[in-house]
Design an enzyme around this catalytic site. Structure first.
Site, PDB file in Angstrom:
ATOM      1  N   ASP A  16       2.990  75.053  79.615  1.00 43.89           N
ATOM      2  CA  ASP A  16       4.112  74.452  78.885  1.00 43.89           C
ATOM      3  C   ASP A  16       4.020  74.924  77.437  1.00 43.89           C
ATOM      4  O   ASP A  16       3.232  74.404  76.655  1.00 43.89           O
ATOM      5  CB  ASP A  16       4.018  72.924  78.964  1.00 43.89           C
ATOM      6  CG  ASP A  16       5.046  72.226  78.073  1.00 43.89           C
ATOM      7  OD1 ASP A  16       5.891  72.917  77.464  1.00 43.89           O
ATOM      8  OD2 ASP A  16       5.008  70.978  77.992  1.00 43.89           O
TER       9      ASP A  16
ATOM     10  N   LYS B 171      12.225  73.661  69.818  1.00 36.97           N
ATOM     11  CA  LYS B 171      11.178  73.783  68.811  1.00 36.97           C
ATOM     12  C   LYS B 171      11.259  75.153  68.132  1.00 36.97           C
ATOM     13  O   LYS B 171      11.337  75.242  66.924  1.00 36.97           O
ATOM     14  CB  LYS B 171       9.788  73.596  69.425  1.00 36.97           C
ATOM     15  CG  LYS B 171       9.654  72.446  70.436  1.00 36.97           C
ATOM     16  CD  LYS B 171       9.781  71.078  69.846  1.00 36.97           C
ATOM     17  CE  LYS B 171       9.942  69.913  70.800  1.00 36.97           C
ATOM     18  NZ  LYS B 171       9.031  69.727  71.894  1.00 36.97           N
TER      19      LYS B 171
ATOM     20  N   TRP C  72       1.734  65.622  75.936  1.00 40.87           N
ATOM     21  CA  TRP C  72       2.656  66.386  76.784  1.00 40.87           C
ATOM     22  C   TRP C  72       2.016  66.861  78.076  1.00 40.87           C
ATOM     23  O   TRP C  72       2.656  66.859  79.132  1.00 40.87           O
ATOM     24  CB  TRP C  72       3.278  67.552  76.015  1.00 40.87           C
ATOM     25  CG  TRP C  72       4.295  67.069  75.029  1.00 40.87           C
ATOM     26  CD1 TRP C  72       4.229  67.166  73.671  1.00 40.87           C
ATOM     27  CD2 TRP C  72       5.528  66.370  75.313  1.00 40.87           C
ATOM     28  NE1 TRP C  72       5.335  66.580  73.103  1.00 40.87           N
ATOM     29  CE2 TRP C  72       6.141  66.088  74.074  1.00 40.87           C
ATOM     30  CE3 TRP C  72       6.154  65.955  76.486  1.00 40.87           C
ATOM     31  CZ2 TRP C  72       7.364  65.412  73.977  1.00 40.87           C
ATOM     32  CZ3 TRP C  72       7.374  65.285  76.396  1.00 40.87           C
ATOM     33  CH2 TRP C  72       7.957  65.026  75.159  1.00 40.87           C
TER      34      TRP C  72
END
Ligand SMILES: *Cc1c(COP(=O)(O)O)cnc(C)c1O
Length: 362
Positions: A173, A197, A103
């Protein structure tokens, strides 16, 4: 409820049962209005109350300094991969990205379109073959910020300490760990997270930012990614993802009932410890992340032979243990155990892992 299942999906992930039931009760008739919250004007008083309460609860849960802005935006985590450089940099500005996995690399690749990006290798392998975070980071003097990803959802690598950004604003992030543990928000310039999430339905992104970092918007910035527009319109420049925002608000309320972030952090520690201790005690299963960087949210593990994976997954599914297949980039298994996963779910998983190992050894 039908049979008990535990959903270990990395995202969209399990949401608290209480939240789902509450939303179900209100689904067709919100506040005795005879309509769903989905059918309400985002500018009407009923919805405005929902929206404001959600922001207030998030501010309370995370102890967000009052001068920080909180935005509820479209476009999930990846939307912010673009929004961050577009709002914090002018054309040609430099920004450094710490690479620790899939990511953080994705964020750097997107920022490349808008900025002079430098990638800093964030991980090294120690003599035991374990990954750990690089000690000395080479951040450029001209970098306007350092971006990193505290929890790499795919590799299961979590950074519990802040990287030394050498005075640069730290951008994080937090898509797969926001609200899972206590943080000092004031140490970050900007935090963002896709919701699916730990917060609510996919599509929503939460942004928590020090507005002093916003540069005057470039004239080519899409308005729905423009933090100045978000600021001006209270995240309602266009119609926000109203249902996702409402559901996120319910998750925040649920979290407050659990005792807040400090309490859920203890719970998350207990769940992760239980699973890692079992994996370490077994010579059948394996996790290759150095102990101090093991994610509390995403636990990848391997079986001794990849040929066993399909059988393991089949048996797990029969027992209501869902979505354990690891990301294709890593292989093996991955158990995502976000805030909503109860300890019983982790115990059920370990029980099955024990059984599977025994059957293989017979
Ligand atoms: C899931 C995830 C994303 C992507 O979120 P989308 O909403 O699918 O864009 C970004 N970063 C991290 C750390 C993630 O876990």
């Amino acid at each position: 409820m039908s049979k008990q299942v535990y959903n270990f999906c990395a995202g969209p992930a399990m949401l608290p049962q209480d939240v789902m039931r509450e939303a179900q009760r209100e689904f067709c008739d919100f506040n005795q209005l005879g309509v769903s919250v989905m059918e309400l004007s985002h500018r009407g008083s009923h919805y405005m109350k929902v929206a404001e309460q959600a922001e207030q609860d998030l501010r309370e849960l995370m102890n967000i300094p009052s001068h920080y802005r909180v935005f509820f935006m479209h476009g999930g985590g990846r939307g912010q991969f673009s929004a961050v450089p577009l709002n914090l940099l002018t054309r040609g500005d430099a920004a450094d990205y710490l690479l620790t996995g899939h990511w953080s690399k994705g964020a750097a690749d997107e920022a490349d379109k808008y900025a002079d990006v430098s990638r800093i290798q964030g991980l090294e392998t120690d003599s035991d073959g374990h990954t750990r975070v690089t000690e000395k980071l080479r951040i450029r003097a001209e970098a306007r910020y350092l971006h990193y990803c505290p929890n790499e959802t795919i590799e299961g690598v979590e950074l519990f300490e802040l990287p030394d950004s050498q005075g640069k604003p730290l951008i994080a992030d937090m898509s797969s760990m926001l609200l899972s543990r206590s943080l000092d928000v004031s140490r970050f310039g900007l935090i963002y997270a896709g919701a699916q999430k730990n917060i609510g339905p996919a599509g929503l992104a939460i942004v928590i930012a020090d507005p002093a970092l916003f540069v005057d918007a470039r004239d080519d910035i899409p308005a729905i990614l423009d933090y100045r527009q978000m600021e001006k319109h209270g995240s309602m420049y266009n119609t926000p993802p109203t249902f996702a925002w409402y559901l996120a608000g319910k998750v925040f309320q649920w979290l407050k009932r659990q005792g807040g972030v400090a309490a859920i952090e203890e719970h998350n520690k207990a769940k992760a410890d239980y699973l890692y201790q079992y994996i370490d005690s077994s010579d059948f299963y394996r996790n290759t992340v150095a102990v101090s960087y093991r994610s509390r949210m995403n636990v990848p593990f391997q079986l001794p032979d990849r040929a066993l994976d399909p059988e393991f997954l089949r048996g797990a599914e029969q027992r209501g243990l869902l979505a354990l297949k690891g990301h294709r980039a890593v292989g093996g298994m991955r158990a995502s155990i976000y805030n909503a996963m109860p300890l019983e779910g982790v115990k059920a998983l370990v029980g099955y892992m024990e059984l599977f190992e025994k059957l293989q050894r017979r």
